[in-house]
Scaffold this motif. Structure first.
Motif, PDB file in Angstrom:
ATOM      1  N   GLY A   1      29.342  -9.149 -28.681  1.00 53.70           N
ATOM      2  CA  GLY A   1      29.553 -10.274 -29.584  1.00 53.70           C
ATOM      3  C   GLY A   1      31.015 -10.339 -29.998  1.00 53.70           C
ATOM      4  O   GLY A   1      31.727  -9.336 -29.957  1.00 53.70           O
TER       5      GLY A   1
ATOM      6  N   ASN B   1      28.403 -25.947 -32.264  1.00 51.28           N
ATOM      7  CA  ASN B   1      27.473 -24.904 -31.807  1.00 51.28           C
ATOM      8  C   ASN B   1      27.626 -23.631 -32.644  1.00 51.28           C
ATOM      9  O   ASN B   1      28.513 -22.825 -32.384  1.00 51.28           O
ATOM     10  CB  ASN B   1      27.721 -24.621 -30.319  1.00 51.28           C
TER      11      ASN B   1
ATOM     12  N   ILE C   1      25.458 -16.817 -34.287  1.00 51.12           N
ATOM     13  CA  ILE C   1      24.418 -16.044 -34.976  1.00 51.12           C
ATOM     14  C   ILE C   1      25.102 -15.163 -36.016  1.00 51.12           C
ATOM     15  O   ILE C   1      26.162 -14.599 -35.753  1.00 51.12           O
ATOM     16  CB  ILE C   1      23.648 -15.185 -33.951  1.00 51.12           C
TER      17      ILE C   1
ATOM     18  N   ILE D   1      15.715 -18.262 -37.252  1.00 50.33           N
ATOM     19  CA  ILE D   1      16.405 -19.377 -37.907  1.00 50.33           C
ATOM     20  C   ILE D   1      15.668 -19.759 -39.179  1.00 50.33           C
ATOM     21  O   ILE D   1      14.446 -19.951 -39.165  1.00 50.33           O
ATOM     22  CB  ILE D   1      16.521 -20.566 -36.942  1.00 50.33           C
TER      23      ILE D   1
ATOM     24  N   LEU E   1      24.893 -27.574 -40.116  1.00 50.77           N
ATOM     25  CA  LEU E   1      23.424 -27.650 -40.157  1.00 50.77           C
ATOM     26  C   LEU E   1      22.907 -27.152 -41.509  1.00 50.77           C
ATOM     27  O   LEU E   1      23.623 -26.482 -42.253  1.00 50.77           O
ATOM     28  CB  LEU E   1      22.808 -26.799 -39.042  1.00 50.77           C
TER      29      LEU E   1
ATOM     30  N   ALA F   1      21.104 -18.989 -38.215  1.00 51.95           N
ATOM     31  CA  ALA F   1      20.505 -18.041 -37.269  1.00 51.95           C
ATOM     32  C   ALA F   1      20.948 -16.625 -37.657  1.00 51.95           C
ATOM     33  O   ALA F   1      22.142 -16.378 -37.842  1.00 51.95           O
ATOM     34  CB  ALA F   1      20.966 -18.376 -35.853  1.00 51.95           C
TER      35      ALA F   1
ATOM     36  N   SER G   1      28.274 -14.695 -28.406  1.00 50.27           N
ATOM     37  CA  SER G   1      28.617 -13.813 -27.292  1.00 50.27           C
ATOM     38  C   SER G   1      30.128 -13.891 -27.051  1.00 50.27           C
ATOM     39  O   SER G   1      30.738 -14.947 -27.221  1.00 50.27           O
ATOM     40  CB  SER G   1      27.841 -14.230 -26.051  1.00 50.27           C
TER      41      SER G   1
ATOM     42  N   ARG H   1      15.105 -20.113 -27.513  1.00 48.33           N
ATOM     43  CA  ARG H   1      15.802 -19.466 -26.391  1.00 48.33           C
ATOM     44  C   ARG H   1      15.058 -18.183 -26.038  1.00 48.33           C
ATOM     45  O   ARG H   1      14.881 -17.322 -26.894  1.00 48.33           O
ATOM     46  CB  ARG H   1      17.245 -19.125 -26.792  1.00 48.33           C
TER      47      ARG H   1
ATOM     48  N   SER I   1      18.565 -27.148 -30.507  1.00 46.56           N
ATOM     49  CA  SER I   1      19.537 -26.115 -30.814  1.00 46.56           C
ATOM     50  C   SER I   1      20.823 -26.585 -30.163  1.00 46.56           C
ATOM     51  O   SER I   1      20.813 -27.005 -29.009  1.00 46.56           O
ATOM     52  CB  SER I   1      19.053 -24.808 -30.202  1.00 46.56           C
TER      53      SER I   1
HETATM   54  O1  TXA Z   1      22.062 -11.403 -28.344  1.00 52.08           O
HETATM   55  C1  TXA Z   1      22.631 -12.332 -28.903  1.00 52.08           C
HETATM   56  O2  TXA Z   1      22.013 -13.239 -29.489  1.00 52.08           O
HETATM   57  C2  TXA Z   1      24.177 -12.341 -28.873  1.00 52.08           C
HETATM   58  C3  TXA Z   1      24.653 -11.085 -29.603  1.00 52.08           C
HETATM   59  C4  TXA Z   1      26.149 -11.047 -29.748  1.00 52.08           C
HETATM   60  O3  TXA Z   1      24.003 -10.987 -30.850  1.00 52.08           O
HETATM   61  N1  TXA Z   1      24.691 -13.525 -29.481  1.00 52.08           N
HETATM   62  C5  TXA Z   1      24.605 -14.753 -28.905  1.00 52.08           C
HETATM   63  O4  TXA Z   1      25.199 -15.756 -29.644  1.00 52.08           O
HETATM   64  O5  TXA Z   1      24.075 -14.972 -27.851  1.00 52.08           O
HETATM   65  P1  TXA Z   1      25.535 -17.191 -29.084  1.00 52.08           P
HETATM   66  O6  TXA Z   1      26.328 -17.837 -30.154  1.00 52.08           O
HETATM   67  O7  TXA Z   1      26.165 -17.085 -27.765  1.00 52.08           O
HETATM   68  O8  TXA Z   1      24.156 -17.932 -29.026  1.00 52.08           O
HETATM   69  C6  TXA Z   1      23.530 -18.351 -30.227  1.00 52.08           C
HETATM   70  C7  TXA Z   1      22.525 -19.426 -29.950  1.00 52.08           C
HETATM   71  C8  TXA Z   1      23.192 -20.708 -29.503  1.00 52.08           C
HETATM   72  O9  TXA Z   1      22.398 -21.281 -28.463  1.00 52.08           O
HETATM   73  C9  TXA Z   1      23.150 -21.578 -30.760  1.00 52.08           C
HETATM   74  O10 TXA Z   1      23.108 -22.948 -30.467  1.00 52.08           O
HETATM   75  C10 TXA Z   1      21.877 -21.103 -31.414  1.00 52.08           C
HETATM   76  O11 TXA Z   1      21.823 -19.718 -31.169  1.00 52.08           O
HETATM   77  N2  TXA Z   1      21.905 -21.340 -32.875  1.00 52.08           N
HETATM   78  C11 TXA Z   1      22.733 -20.798 -33.792  1.00 52.08           C
HETATM   79  N3  TXA Z   1      22.467 -21.292 -35.020  1.00 52.08           N
HETATM   80  C12 TXA Z   1      21.435 -22.155 -34.880  1.00 52.08           C
HETATM   81  C13 TXA Z   1      20.689 -22.981 -35.773  1.00 52.08           C
HETATM   82  N4  TXA Z   1      20.945 -23.009 -37.067  1.00 52.08           N
HETATM   83  N5  TXA Z   1      19.689 -23.749 -35.258  1.00 52.08           N
HETATM   84  C14 TXA Z   1      19.400 -23.726 -33.935  1.00 52.08           C
HETATM   85  N6  TXA Z   1      20.066 -22.959 -33.045  1.00 52.08           N
HETATM   86  C15 TXA Z   1      21.068 -22.198 -33.496  1.00 52.08           C
END
Ligand code: TXA
Ligand code: MG
Length: 352
Positions: free
Chosen positions: A40, A64, A67, A102, A117, A121, A145, A197, A232
């Motif tokens: 991350g 976007n 997390i 979430i 939003l 998350a 990531s 996801r 998302s």
């Molecule tokens: O394993 C993981 O989840 C890694 C490690 C570093 O923890 N993190 C990760 O983060 O994959 P990222 O930002 O690449 O993916 C986060 C996903 C994105 O698809 C984003 O759109 C979604 O989570 N997301 C974040 N906040 C959201 C929200 N409030 N509502 C819906 N989707 C959300």
């Protein structure tokens, strides 16, 4: 900017190095760190300036949200409005671990951190380095990531370096990540809860605790979804894409092998260099091409673990086309197939 490399033992991270990294986070800096899923890129989730820098370093679209990572359940009180009872069940069973939930967010969270939003998350990672960094920083850490937007997620510090050297303060190198695909995301701001996801926590495990879990159509999608179905922000952006074109071949093992032989030979005849992502059981079928095995078809966890690394490796060999074998969509296989479909831009061949 000079990016510091801090090498630590993932089982027993050197506290001095974690403190150096935590000091950067506290000052609004950016630090990449290992989790059990992927690396991350961390920033202070409560500091809008730091979060803005995070989006910039990754070249991530501002709509976007990342997390937010915490080290214990009590830290989420500050961040959320309420936690539904059913979510508490999952938190008890799967945290720390590869599961992101979430919730409706609280007003304490800067709007930038959640991309405007009204939800947030959150997860507790199951990795000593990640937990130590969060504790030493004394802040929730926003961490997407640690790749450039659109690229495969990083599973080693080297991958992070390739994408982000010179753009971030530090990389904590704790070796290769164990799971290799990102966390499963479940939305509890709706009822029934909805899986957005697929990831490191298999849906079959979640359903044992939560029988009415919905699956967003995107999870198994074989083509791009229309905009109105997007739930998302991450669903609408290009993801995991190698430089070369990637084609995914799905079907029974025999049909897949036959189709890939045919496809790869016809590409070669046209003068293209082909890379094949095969499996232990099938790789001997493909002569004359660059071939890598993702792992055993009887061990989908090994395939998840190798997936992003091998996409990067084959891509770096200068191939024109990458052809990947589909695997069964069960257990971690669902996350693998979701990533491969996205990486292909939905260029999917159904082998018969
Ligand atoms: O394993 C993981 O989840 C890694 C490690 C570093 O923890 N993190 C990760 O983060 O994959 P990222 O930002 O690449 O993916 C986060 C996903 C994105 O698809 C984003 O759109 C979604 O989570 N997301 C974040 N906040 C959201 C929200 N409030 N509502 C819906 N989707 C959300
Ligand atoms: Mg990502």
């Amino acid at each position: 900017m000079k990016t510091m490399m801090l090498k630590v033992n993932p089982e027993k991270p050197d506290l001095n190095k974690i403190q150096i990294a935590a000091a950067r986070i506290k000052k609004g800096g950016l630090v990449a760190f290992p989790t059990e899923t992927v690396y991350g890129l961390g920033a202070d989730a409560l500091n809008p300036v730091a979060v803005t820098a995070l989006f910039e370093a990754k070249k991530r679209p501002l709509d976007n949200p990342p997390i937010v990572h915490v080290a214990s359940v009590k830290e989420i009180d500050l961040l959320v409005e309420e936690v539904p009872q059913k979510a508490q069940l999952l938190m008890k069973k799967f945290w720390p671990g590869p599961l992101t939930l979430i919730f409706k967010r609280s007003i304490n969270v800067p709007s930038l951190t959640v991309a405007g939003l009204d939800t947030i998350a959150i997860r507790i990672p199951n990795h000593r380095v990640a937990l130590a960094l969060i504790r030493q920083s004394q802040r929730p850490i926003a961490a997407p990531s640690a790749n450039l937007a659109g690229k495969p997620s990083p599973t080693t510090a080297q991958h992070v370096y390739e994408d982000l050297n010179g753009r971030i303060d530090a990389i904590i190198d704790g070796g290769a990540t164990r799971i290799g695909v990102e966390s499963t995301v479940v939305d509890f701001s709706v009822d029934p809860p909805m899986l957005l996801r697929p990831g490191g926590t298999p849906i079959e495990e979640l359903r044992k605790c939560l029988s009415n879990l919905d699956l967003h159509p995107f999870v198994r999608a074989e083509q791009e979804l229309p905009l109105h179905q997007i739930r998302s922000p991450g669903m609408k952006h290009r993801h995991y894409a190698p430089r070369a074109e990637l084609i995914l071949v799905e079907g029974t093992v025999e049909a897949v092998v036959g189709e890939i032989k045919r496809l790869s030979d016809s590409y070669r005849d046209k003068g293209f260099k082909v890379g094949i992502l095969a499996t232990d059981q099938t790789q001997a079928n493909y002569e004359y091409h660059v071939v890598q095995s993702l792992g055993s078809r009887f061990n989908l966890a090994s395939i998840a673990q190798n997936l992003f690394r091998l996409i990067r490796e084959v891509d770096s060999l200068g191939v024109d086309v990458i052809i990947a074998e589909g695997v069964p969509s069960e257990g971690l296989g669902l996350a693998v197939m979701n990533r491969l479909r996205k990486a292909s831009g939905y260029k999917i061949v159904k082998a018969k």
